[in-house]
Write a protein that holds these residues in place. Structure first.
Motif, PDB file in Angstrom:
ATOM      1  N   THR A 193      22.070 -29.676 -21.176  1.00  0.00           N
ATOM      2  CA  THR A 193      22.546 -30.262 -21.976  1.00  0.00           C
ATOM      3  C   THR A 193      21.196 -31.596 -22.339  1.00  0.00           C
ATOM      4  O   THR A 193      20.502 -32.063 -23.394  1.00  0.00           O
ATOM      5  N   LEU A 196      18.306 -29.974 -24.169  1.00  0.00           N
ATOM      6  CA  LEU A 196      18.681 -29.484 -25.394  1.00  0.00           C
ATOM      7  C   LEU A 196      18.495 -31.141 -26.156  1.00  0.00           C
ATOM      8  O   LEU A 196      18.171 -31.214 -27.348  1.00  0.00           O
ATOM      9  N   TYR A 199      14.879 -31.759 -26.878  1.00  0.00           N
ATOM     10  CA  TYR A 199      14.697 -30.306 -28.039  1.00  0.00           C
ATOM     11  C   TYR A 199      15.462 -31.537 -29.304  1.00  0.00           C
ATOM     12  O   TYR A 199      14.440 -30.929 -30.335  1.00  0.00           O
ATOM     13  N   SER A 200      16.564 -32.070 -29.434  1.00  0.00           N
ATOM     14  CA  SER A 200      16.919 -31.884 -30.854  1.00  0.00           C
ATOM     15  C   SER A 200      16.275 -32.985 -31.545  1.00  0.00           C
ATOM     16  O   SER A 200      16.539 -33.684 -32.878  1.00  0.00           O
ATOM     17  N   ILE A 467      19.458 -22.097 -24.009  1.00  0.00           N
ATOM     18  CA  ILE A 467      19.100 -22.507 -24.668  1.00  0.00           C
ATOM     19  C   ILE A 467      18.441 -22.748 -25.106  1.00  0.00           C
ATOM     20  O   ILE A 467      18.581 -23.073 -26.717  1.00  0.00           O
ATOM     21  N   PRO A 470      21.559 -21.905 -29.058  1.00  0.00           N
ATOM     22  CA  PRO A 470      21.560 -23.201 -29.855  1.00  0.00           C
ATOM     23  C   PRO A 470      20.615 -23.900 -30.375  1.00  0.00           C
ATOM     24  O   PRO A 470      20.247 -23.919 -31.998  1.00  0.00           O
ATOM     25  N   ILE A 471      19.498 -23.343 -29.738  1.00  0.00           N
ATOM     26  CA  ILE A 471      17.748 -23.664 -30.791  1.00  0.00           C
ATOM     27  C   ILE A 471      18.071 -22.522 -31.884  1.00  0.00           C
ATOM     28  O   ILE A 471      17.536 -22.603 -33.223  1.00  0.00           O
ATOM     29  N   PRO A 502      21.858 -28.518 -31.786  1.00  0.00           N
ATOM     30  CA  PRO A 502      21.824 -27.519 -30.829  1.00  0.00           C
ATOM     31  C   PRO A 502      22.994 -27.754 -28.864  1.00  0.00           C
ATOM     32  O   PRO A 502      22.869 -26.736 -27.857  1.00  0.00           O
ATOM     33  N   MET A 503      22.513 -29.447 -28.917  1.00  0.00           N
ATOM     34  CA  MET A 503      23.036 -29.767 -27.686  1.00  0.00           C
ATOM     35  C   MET A 503      24.792 -29.647 -27.758  1.00  0.00           C
ATOM     36  O   MET A 503      25.156 -29.334 -25.914  1.00  0.00           O
ATOM     37  N   GLY A 506      25.106 -26.307 -26.396  1.00  0.00           N
ATOM     38  CA  GLY A 506      24.575 -25.365 -25.781  1.00  0.00           C
ATOM     39  C   GLY A 506      25.259 -25.491 -24.238  1.00  0.00           C
ATOM     40  O   GLY A 506      25.147 -25.179 -23.736  1.00  0.00           O
TER      41      GLY A 506
END
Length: 593
Positions: A193, A196, A199-200, A467, A470-471, A502-503, A506
């Motif tokens: 979590t 991501l 990353y998000s 991971i 979702p990406i 993505p979170m 994920g």
């Protein structure tokens, strides 16, 4: 802002050779949870805690303001900042004195940004072209009316959606269900979590830095130098700021005030570049946003004093896609807060944290989040993991210092000019700060896997799929907009939020895989916390407990007890069944397992 979700008992650090011995203080705090430090050190440490959330407040204010299409000179920007600062202060006071009763700082969380950003990237919340450039000039009554309608409609949707989602956190704390949720949300889910999340949010530093990269990189460079390279440099405190007889080990000024130092230096740099004519005065040029005089009108038109109140931007609205996004974020935030409670409890030598304190902390956090949403801040409040680091550095674990920090935040929030000044900060400075802070958030997710057996093919598969899927899904949706067509517009937007954020996806994948694929608790990173008093105090399972040992643990438990509640429980026995109220039976430590 994020932390590990696992719980461990201090089996080695807090053990003594005999039951009668006093417990050691692993972190050697100078001031305990229930102590009042001298005024100078109380003010300095409280201000230090408050500064730690400054970058988060400014970033959230900018992001929320841009999402609802506010112009650079709209006074609502400063109102959002002041409202956020006020709620952070109020939440910290209530949490420290009534909630979990540990020195826990409540601040804004980046986890509430991705659902808002997803609304823009999905095309749901696109701004009209003049507003996108932040240079809109309203010349007619029609334009003014349509602009206000657009802004307040989105503000109201944020309010209502976040309020409903925060009620779920109130239910988790009020019913004690947070302990049940923790059995399914382990270190793998927490780490995925947080990773991501970082990353998000990568578009955020890009959007603010692209106006003038030299200033953005300078801001990031100063934060890195002060917070990492100069973190070991310590400056001795005056004698009035430390307890007599305690040798001074110095104070990490650069580490603690890294963000503030970066803001001051780069703001001065932008001022010099503006005066020297290096930055263009043409509003169509990207570098124009690096000037320090672009929002002087905002500062001039903002009143000196501002008092936030619920519904100040109108009645709450509702957006299903936002609600789904906020719901997953609120649940994840509650799980992270539990980990923060245990981390700070260990730092303050107040571990284990009993379940009634954890439930009460989540309950208060949920109530404060509902209030924060009603003020139109666009985010809820959550515990700050960096708060534990500040406590460890300063050796001040007093809950009253955190309450003082909250009061200071509430007082500062009343000054509207302060909010106007902070929201007039040049965009590249925000970009540089978020560039570093979001990188740290991402690395926290990776660090959370240290308790997981990553030599296990099971865990490698769970982490990898949680991971990567979702990406890939979010990237596919970004490249192929409008592909989700179920026949229902609302359902389409909900699916787009889940896939494009993505979170959220994920969390769903990680929880499902981690709880359905066979694996031991040790392999998954879970720690059993069903130890009784003898295990915690003496580090054994002999089943024998001395009177002095039990007294010591009971005294430790009193830190978390609400005043006068034990007397009320004796007169009203039904109160002891509330999961957020302590009982007057202190023969066993109650854990959240």
């Amino acid at each position: 802002m994020a932390s590990e979700m696992q719980v461990q008992t201090n089996s080695d650090d807090d053990q003594e050779s005999t039951p009668e011995a006093k417990p050691t203080r692993a972190h050697q705090l100078i001031y305990d949870v229930e102590e009042w430090p001298p005024i100078p050190i109380s003010i300095s440490v409280a201000f230090q805690h408050l500064l730690g959330c400054l970058g988060g407040i400014v970033t959230l204010t900018y992001t929320v303001s841009d999402a609802v299409c506010l112009t650079n000179i709209d006074p609502i920007r400063s109102q959002i900042f002041c409202s956020s600062l006020f709620m952070i202060g109020l939440s910290t006071v209530v949490q420290s004195l009534i909630g979990v009763r540990l020195p826990v700082f409540q601040g804004p969380s980046f986890t509430f940004l991705p659902p808002i950003i997803a609304m823009k990237t999905s095309g749901e919340w696109l701004c009209p072209e003049p507003i996108q450039g932040n240079n809109m000039t309203v010349n007619s009554t029609t334009n003014t009316s349509s602009y206000n309608e657009l802004v307040y409609s989105r503000m109201n949707q944020l309010q209502g959606s976040l309020m409903l989602a925060s009620i779920i956190e109130v239910v988790l704390g009020g019913t004690g269900a947070v302990g049940i949720c923790l059995r399914f949300v382990g270190p793998i889910t927490s780490s995925v979590t947080i990773f991501l999340l970082g990353y998000s949010l990568y578009p955020v530093p890009i959007s603010y830095s692209k106006s003038y990269w030299p200033v953005a990189l300078t801001s990031a460079f100063i934060v890195i130098v002060c917070g990492i390279y100069l973190a070991h440099v310590r400056i001795s405190l005056p004698r009035c700021c430390r307890r007599r007889g305690v040798p001074s080990k110095g104070y990490s000024i650069c580490d603690v005030f890294a963000i503030l130092i970066s803001i001051i230096i780069t703001w001065i740099l932008c001022f010099v570049l503006t005066r020297a004519g290096v930055l263009p005065d043409d509003q169509t040029e990207p570098a124009y946003k690096a000037r320090t005089d672009t929002r002087t009108v905002l500062i001039e038109t903002t009143p000196w004093f501002f008092f936030p109140y619920p519904g100040q931007f109108g009645a709450p609205g509702f957006n299903m896609a936002l609600f789904i996004g906020f719901l997953s974020v609120v649940i994840s935030s509650a799980m992270e807060s539990v980990g923060d409670y245990f981390t700070i409890g260990k730092t303050c030598d107040a571990f284990p944290v009993p379940s009634h304190a954890v439930n009460r902390g989540i309950l208060i956090e949920g109530l404060m989040s509902v209030l924060s949403a009603s003020l139109g801040t666009g985010h809820a409040t959550t515990s700050y993991t960096t708060n534990a680091a500040v406590v460890a550095i300063t050796k001040v674990g007093s809950r009253y210092v955190l309450a003082l920090a909250g009061v200071m935040g509430m007082v500062l929030a009343i000054f509207g000019k302060l909010g106007a000044v902070m929201t007039s900060m040049p965009d590249p400075i925000i970009g540089g700060i978020t560039l570093v802070s979001l990188g740290i958030v991402l690395s926290l997710g990776i660090a959370g896997l240290r308790v997981v057996d990553m030599t296990s093919s099971r865990n490698i598969s769970v982490v990898g799929m949680s991971i990567f899927i979702p990406i890939i899904s979010s990237e596919w949706l970004n490249r192929n907009p409008g592909q989700i067509q179920t026949g229902s517009y609302e359902l389409d937007k909900v699916i787009e939020i889940i896939i494009g954020f993505p979170m959220i996806l994920g969390i769903i994948i990680a929880v499902f895989l981690d709880n359905t694929i066979k694996g031991t608790k040790k392999e998954r990173g879970f720690e059993l916390v069903t130890a009784d008093v003898t295990t915690v105090v003496n580090g054994n399972d002999t089943g024998t407990t001395s009177k002095s040992s039990l007294t010591m643990v009971n005294k430790g438990r009193d830190i978390f007890d609400l005043p006068y509640i034990n007397h009320l429980c004796r007169n009203n026995s039904c109160l002891k069944y509330l999961p957020f109220i302590q009982t007057n039976l202190h023969t066993k430590i109650d854990f959240v397992a």
